[in-house]
Write a protein that holds these residues in place. Sequence first.
Motif, PDB file in Angstrom:
ATOM      1  N   VAL A  35       0.843  -1.202   0.000  1.00  0.00           N
ATOM      2  CA  VAL A  35       0.000   0.000   0.000  1.00  0.00           C
ATOM      3  C   VAL A  35       0.877   1.250   0.000  1.00  0.00           C
ATOM      4  O   VAL A  35       0.675   2.176  -0.796  1.00  0.00           O
ATOM      5  CB  VAL A  35      -0.941   0.016   1.222  1.00  0.00           C
ATOM      6  CG1 VAL A  35      -1.745   1.323   1.254  1.00  0.00           C
ATOM      7  CG2 VAL A  35      -1.873  -1.180   1.196  1.00  0.00           C
ATOM      8  N   LEU A  36       1.867   1.271   0.888  1.00  0.00           N
ATOM      9  CA  LEU A  36       2.754   2.428   0.968  1.00  0.00           C
ATOM     10  C   LEU A  36       3.624   2.540  -0.286  1.00  0.00           C
ATOM     11  O   LEU A  36       3.861   3.643  -0.791  1.00  0.00           O
ATOM     12  CB  LEU A  36       3.625   2.327   2.220  1.00  0.00           C
ATOM     13  CG  LEU A  36       2.865   2.462   3.542  1.00  0.00           C
ATOM     14  CD1 LEU A  36       3.786   2.170   4.725  1.00  0.00           C
ATOM     15  CD2 LEU A  36       2.241   3.846   3.682  1.00  0.00           C
ATOM     16  N   GLU A  37       4.111   1.401  -0.801  1.00  0.00           N
ATOM     17  CA  GLU A  37       4.881   1.414  -2.046  1.00  0.00           C
ATOM     18  C   GLU A  37       4.082   2.064  -3.161  1.00  0.00           C
ATOM     19  O   GLU A  37       4.575   2.926  -3.886  1.00  0.00           O
ATOM     20  CB  GLU A  37       5.244  -0.010  -2.463  1.00  0.00           C
ATOM     21  CG  GLU A  37       6.388  -0.639  -1.713  1.00  0.00           C
ATOM     22  CD  GLU A  37       6.695  -2.037  -2.216  1.00  0.00           C
ATOM     23  OE1 GLU A  37       7.775  -2.542  -1.896  1.00  0.00           O
ATOM     24  OE2 GLU A  37       5.837  -2.621  -2.921  1.00  0.00           O
TER      25      GLU A  37
ATOM     26  N   THR B 149       1.029   9.721  -4.707  1.00  0.00           N
ATOM     27  CA  THR B 149       0.068  10.060  -3.651  1.00  0.00           C
ATOM     28  C   THR B 149       0.809  10.578  -2.417  1.00  0.00           C
ATOM     29  O   THR B 149       0.353  11.493  -1.729  1.00  0.00           O
ATOM     30  CB  THR B 149      -0.777   8.825  -3.275  1.00  0.00           C
ATOM     31  OG1 THR B 149      -1.444   8.351  -4.451  1.00  0.00           O
ATOM     32  CG2 THR B 149      -1.814   9.166  -2.216  1.00  0.00           C
ATOM     33  N   LEU B 150       1.978   9.984  -2.161  1.00  0.00           N
ATOM     34  CA  LEU B 150       2.882  10.478  -1.120  1.00  0.00           C
ATOM     35  C   LEU B 150       4.113  11.021  -1.841  1.00  0.00           C
ATOM     36  O   LEU B 150       5.023  10.264  -2.190  1.00  0.00           O
ATOM     37  CB  LEU B 150       3.284   9.345  -0.164  1.00  0.00           C
ATOM     38  CG  LEU B 150       2.159   8.771   0.706  1.00  0.00           C
ATOM     39  CD1 LEU B 150       2.647   7.525   1.455  1.00  0.00           C
ATOM     40  CD2 LEU B 150       1.649   9.817   1.701  1.00  0.00           C
TER      41      LEU B 150
ATOM     42  N   LEU C  23       8.473   0.559   7.286  1.00  0.00           N
ATOM     43  CA  LEU C  23       9.289   1.724   6.938  1.00  0.00           C
ATOM     44  C   LEU C  23      10.757   1.331   6.752  1.00  0.00           C
ATOM     45  O   LEU C  23      11.434   1.839   5.852  1.00  0.00           O
ATOM     46  CB  LEU C  23       9.162   2.800   8.020  1.00  0.00           C
ATOM     47  CG  LEU C  23       7.792   3.469   8.137  1.00  0.00           C
ATOM     48  CD1 LEU C  23       7.790   4.496   9.274  1.00  0.00           C
ATOM     49  CD2 LEU C  23       7.377   4.129   6.830  1.00  0.00           C
ATOM     50  N   ASN C  24      11.239   0.428   7.579  1.00  0.00           N
ATOM     51  CA  ASN C  24      12.619  -0.035   7.422  1.00  0.00           C
ATOM     52  C   ASN C  24      12.817  -0.734   6.084  1.00  0.00           C
ATOM     53  O   ASN C  24      13.854  -0.592   5.424  1.00  0.00           O
ATOM     54  CB  ASN C  24      12.997  -0.974   8.565  1.00  0.00           C
ATOM     55  CG  ASN C  24      13.260  -0.238   9.868  1.00  0.00           C
ATOM     56  OD1 ASN C  24      13.627   0.937   9.867  1.00  0.00           O
ATOM     57  ND2 ASN C  24      13.060  -0.916  10.981  1.00  0.00           N
ATOM     58  N   ARG C  25      11.807  -1.493   5.672  1.00  0.00           N
ATOM     59  CA  ARG C  25      11.899  -2.194   4.392  1.00  0.00           C
ATOM     60  C   ARG C  25      11.790  -1.216   3.221  1.00  0.00           C
ATOM     61  O   ARG C  25      12.444  -1.382   2.184  1.00  0.00           O
ATOM     62  CB  ARG C  25      10.836  -3.288   4.321  1.00  0.00           C
ATOM     63  CG  ARG C  25      11.181  -4.452   5.255  1.00  0.00           C
ATOM     64  CD  ARG C  25      10.005  -5.319   5.602  1.00  0.00           C
ATOM     65  NE  ARG C  25       9.475  -6.051   4.472  1.00  0.00           N
ATOM     66  CZ  ARG C  25       8.435  -6.881   4.544  1.00  0.00           C
ATOM     67  NH1 ARG C  25       7.827  -7.062   5.704  1.00  0.00           N
ATOM     68  NH2 ARG C  25       8.007  -7.518   3.478  1.00  0.00           N
TER      69      ARG C  25
ATOM     70  N   SER D 162      11.692  -3.259  -6.916  1.00  0.00           N
ATOM     71  CA  SER D 162      10.459  -4.032  -6.788  1.00  0.00           C
ATOM     72  C   SER D 162       9.175  -3.213  -6.963  1.00  0.00           C
ATOM     73  O   SER D 162       8.280  -3.625  -7.702  1.00  0.00           O
ATOM     74  CB  SER D 162      10.441  -4.763  -5.441  1.00  0.00           C
ATOM     75  OG  SER D 162       9.213  -5.420  -5.239  1.00  0.00           O
ATOM     76  N   PRO D 163       9.040  -2.039  -6.324  1.00  0.00           N
ATOM     77  CA  PRO D 163       7.784  -1.295  -6.495  1.00  0.00           C
ATOM     78  C   PRO D 163       7.510  -0.912  -7.937  1.00  0.00           C
ATOM     79  O   PRO D 163       6.361  -0.931  -8.387  1.00  0.00           O
ATOM     80  CB  PRO D 163       8.012  -0.046  -5.624  1.00  0.00           C
ATOM     81  CG  PRO D 163       9.046  -0.448  -4.639  1.00  0.00           C
ATOM     82  CD  PRO D 163       9.954  -1.378  -5.381  1.00  0.00           C
TER      83      PRO D 163
END
Length: 222
Positions: free
Chosen positions: A12-14, A21-22, A48-50, A156-157
């Motif tokens: 989701v964050l990726e 979006t971010l 976040l670390n990842r 990856s993302p």
Amino acid sequence: MSTSRANELLPVLEQEIVTGTLPPGTRLDETILAERFGVSRTPVREALNRLSATGLIEIRPRRGAIVAEISVQDLMNMFEVMAELEATCAKLAARRITPEEKKALLKAHQACDSLASGEEHDLYYERNTHMHNLIYQASHNAFLEKQTKDLRQRLSPHRRLQVRIPGRMISSSSEHDALVTAILNGNSTLAEKLTRDHVTIQGERFTDFLATLPAHYLRNSA
């Protein structure tokens, strides 16, 4: 449990970072993210670390996690190196793959191919990653395998977004078919070339790739 929840947050964050979006410079507050996702701060911190390991965010002293700046040129440089690393893995795999590894690779390719005409993009990406990992392992060069996996993790993302481009899963699976055949037949020269072509972003694929990126990537390249 913490790792399981982190695995849920990560894509989701990726997605929100690579689609803009971010945007770059955004501060990712652990407490706010924990409240948003209804989890403790532990899986948020792990996620976040990842993300930091992939280069998508920077964790700075006293400021916490910040969405990193990145440009199209940065990405293209990484993909260029990725193509060479994977091509070397494929070349060595064609020379060194064992009979058991051949069976595993063929099985992984068939599992990936079974999804090529559908819409299960994330599952296809997971199976695609597994298939490529088997090629890295079949190179029987632990240092090369680690370097290739590390760079793949950083990309990856963006590679995950690529499989969502219409028609990409079908063309990707077709490229896999030729590549796997070359490896199974021990044709190292062909395996190397096919892999380099498979990973390199050029021509129409470059245009399609740009279309998946938010505007700030292009601004950063100016």
